[in-house]
Design an enzyme around this catalytic site. Structure first.
Site, short mmCIF file in Angstrom:
data_model
loop_
_atom_site.label_atom_id
_atom_site.label_comp_id
_atom_site.label_asym_id
_atom_site.label_seq_id
_atom_site.Cartn_x
_atom_site.Cartn_y
_atom_site.Cartn_z
N TYR A 124 59.61 -44.43 47.91
CA TYR A 124 58.17 -44.55 49.37
C TYR A 124 57.44 -44.98 48.69
CZ TYR A 124 55.07 -43.31 52.81
OH TYR A 124 54.13 -43.32 53.53
N1 LIG Z 1 54.51 -38.53 56.13
C1 LIG Z 1 52.82 -38.65 56.03
O1 LIG Z 1 52.09 -37.98 55.35
C2 LIG Z 1 52.43 -40.21 56.08
C3 LIG Z 1 51.35 -40.74 54.62
C4 LIG Z 1 50.61 -41.62 54.92
C5 LIG Z 1 51.03 -42.36 55.34
N2 LIG Z 1 51.89 -42.25 56.21
C6 LIG Z 1 53.05 -44.16 56.78
O2 LIG Z 1 52.67 -43.13 58.28
C7 LIG Z 1 53.25 -44.25 59.38
C8 LIG Z 1 53.61 -43.68 60.56
O3 LIG Z 1 53.66 -42.65 59.85
P1 LIG Z 1 54.33 -41.64 61.57
O4 LIG Z 1 54.33 -39.99 60.87
O5 LIG Z 1 54.00 -42.18 62.18
O6 LIG Z 1 55.62 -42.44 61.47
P2 LIG Z 1 57.66 -41.68 61.91
O7 LIG Z 1 56.96 -41.07 63.64
O8 LIG Z 1 58.16 -41.30 61.20
O9 LIG Z 1 57.71 -43.56 63.10
C9 LIG Z 1 58.08 -43.64 62.31
C10 LIG Z 1 58.41 -45.21 62.80
O10 LIG Z 1 59.42 -46.04 62.59
C11 LIG Z 1 60.50 -46.01 63.43
N3 LIG Z 1 62.17 -47.28 62.77
C12 LIG Z 1 62.16 -46.96 61.87
N4 LIG Z 1 63.06 -47.54 61.52
C13 LIG Z 1 63.48 -48.86 62.32
C14 LIG Z 1 64.38 -50.08 62.66
N5 LIG Z 1 64.69 -50.26 61.78
N6 LIG Z 1 63.74 -51.24 63.50
C15 LIG Z 1 62.95 -50.43 63.79
N7 LIG Z 1 61.95 -49.50 63.91
C16 LIG Z 1 62.16 -48.36 63.30
C17 LIG Z 1 61.25 -44.78 63.37
O11 LIG Z 1 62.08 -44.91 64.96
P3 LIG Z 1 63.25 -43.80 64.99
O12 LIG Z 1 62.53 -42.82 65.86
O13 LIG Z 1 64.07 -45.36 65.43
O14 LIG Z 1 63.87 -43.55 63.81
C18 LIG Z 1 60.05 -44.18 64.45
O15 LIG Z 1 59.85 -44.31 65.69
C19 LIG Z 1 54.39 -44.79 58.16
O16 LIG Z 1 54.09 -46.08 57.24
C20 LIG Z 1 54.29 -43.39 57.19
O17 LIG Z 1 55.09 -44.35 56.39
C21 LIG Z 1 52.79 -41.39 56.69
#
Ligand SMILES: NC(=O)c1ccc[n+]([C@@H]2O[C@H](COP(=O)([O-])OP(=O)(O)OC[C@H]3O[C@@H](n4cnc5c(N)ncnc54)[C@H](OP(=O)(O)O)[C@@H]3O)[C@@H](O)[C@H]2O)c1
Length: 211
Positions: A124
């Site tokens: 990741y």
């Molecule tokens: N979790 C953490 O602690 C953390 C820390 C730092 C940064 N981040 C980053 O912050 C960002 C936002 O996080 P979040 O928690 O809001 O993410 P999230 O809720 O997991 O949302 C990610 C979205 O991406 C979509 N997605 C996945 N595959 C796709 C595809 N092939 N085509 C179109 N859409 C697709 C998903 O759609 P579906 O609903 O259809 O699956 C989901 O709605 C991400 O980039 C993550 O990597 C996360």
């Protein structure tokens, strides 16, 4: 402003789309699941159906004033999808913005991408690192926002951000969305990146005084 947000049904993205709509902007969210469209409409946003791993994003990008990448394969998605989504999906969006003249691009990245250690998070982090490198080389008006661990605690409206923060920590998704909203129009953040954690400075002030 017409803002296109990739990962439109994601947790950060929906918060940002709601803020944009409340702010009077045209908030468009890219989603892959048509069943999610009603949620975006209830947020005041416009759903755009596009699977970033399988579809051409270019038909949806032209005419946007800014693009925000807040998509991600998510936990438990497997290493291969870190390359096809977290990296490949991001590069597809960057290339589309270059081709179609959408200069402003804000990336939701992550803290912890320097000195990536072995372990389950490595694929990741490597995908996010490589996506950031692609954006930095793109010639676009980019900003890379690197939050710490995301939580669903209510937002405080206050943050700490800087090019590098020496501590690790977390931040509510509400506050990340608020910082993204202000970043979109902050000239001082163009061609720069910053770490982002919970803190004590009002979000708009933290963005406005970034240097
Ligand atoms: N979790 C953490 O602690 C953390 C820390 C730092 C940064 N981040 C980053 O912050 C960002 C936002 O996080 P979040 O928690 O809001 O993410 P999230 O809720 O997991 O949302 C990610 C979205 O991406 C979509 N997605 C996945 N595959 C796709 C595809 N092939 N085509 C179109 N859409 C697709 C998903 O759609 P579906 O609903 O259809 O699956 C989901 O709605 C991400 O980039 C993550 O990597 C996360």
């Amino acid at each position: 402003m017409d803002v296109l947000v990739a990962g439109g049904h994601g947790q950060v993205a929906r918060r940002l789309l709601r803020l944009l709509a409340q702010h009077g902007d045209t908030a468009r969210g890219l989603i892959r699941n048509p069943d999610h469209a009603a949620d975006l409409e209830s947020d005041g946003a416009h759903p755009v159906i596009c699977d970033l791993e399988h579809d051409d994003v270019r038909p949806h990008v032209g005419g946007a004033d800014a693009f925000v990448f807040a998509a991600g394969a998510g936990p438990g998605s497997g290493d291969a999808r870190k390359r096809t989504m977290d990296l490949g999906g991001a590069v597809k969006c960057i290339d589309a913005c270059r081709e179609l003249g959408v200069a402003r691009f804000v990336m939701v990245s992550s803290m912890g991408l320097q000195d990536i250690a072995d372990g389950p998070m490595r694929p990741y982090y490597e995908a996010k690192r490589d996506a950031d490198a692609s954006l930095e080389a793109s010639g676009l008006d980019w900003t890379i926002v690197r939050p710490g661990r995301l939580t669903n605690e209510p937002g405080a409206g206050t943050v700490e951000l800087a090019r590098r923060l020496s501590r690790r920590g977390e931040i509510p998704r509400d506050d990340v969305a608020l910082v993204l909203l202000h970043t979109l129009t902050a000239e001082n953040t163009v061609r720069a990146g910053f770490d982002l954690l919970s803190g004590t400075t009002e979000a708009s002030q933290a963005v406005a005084t970034f240097s």
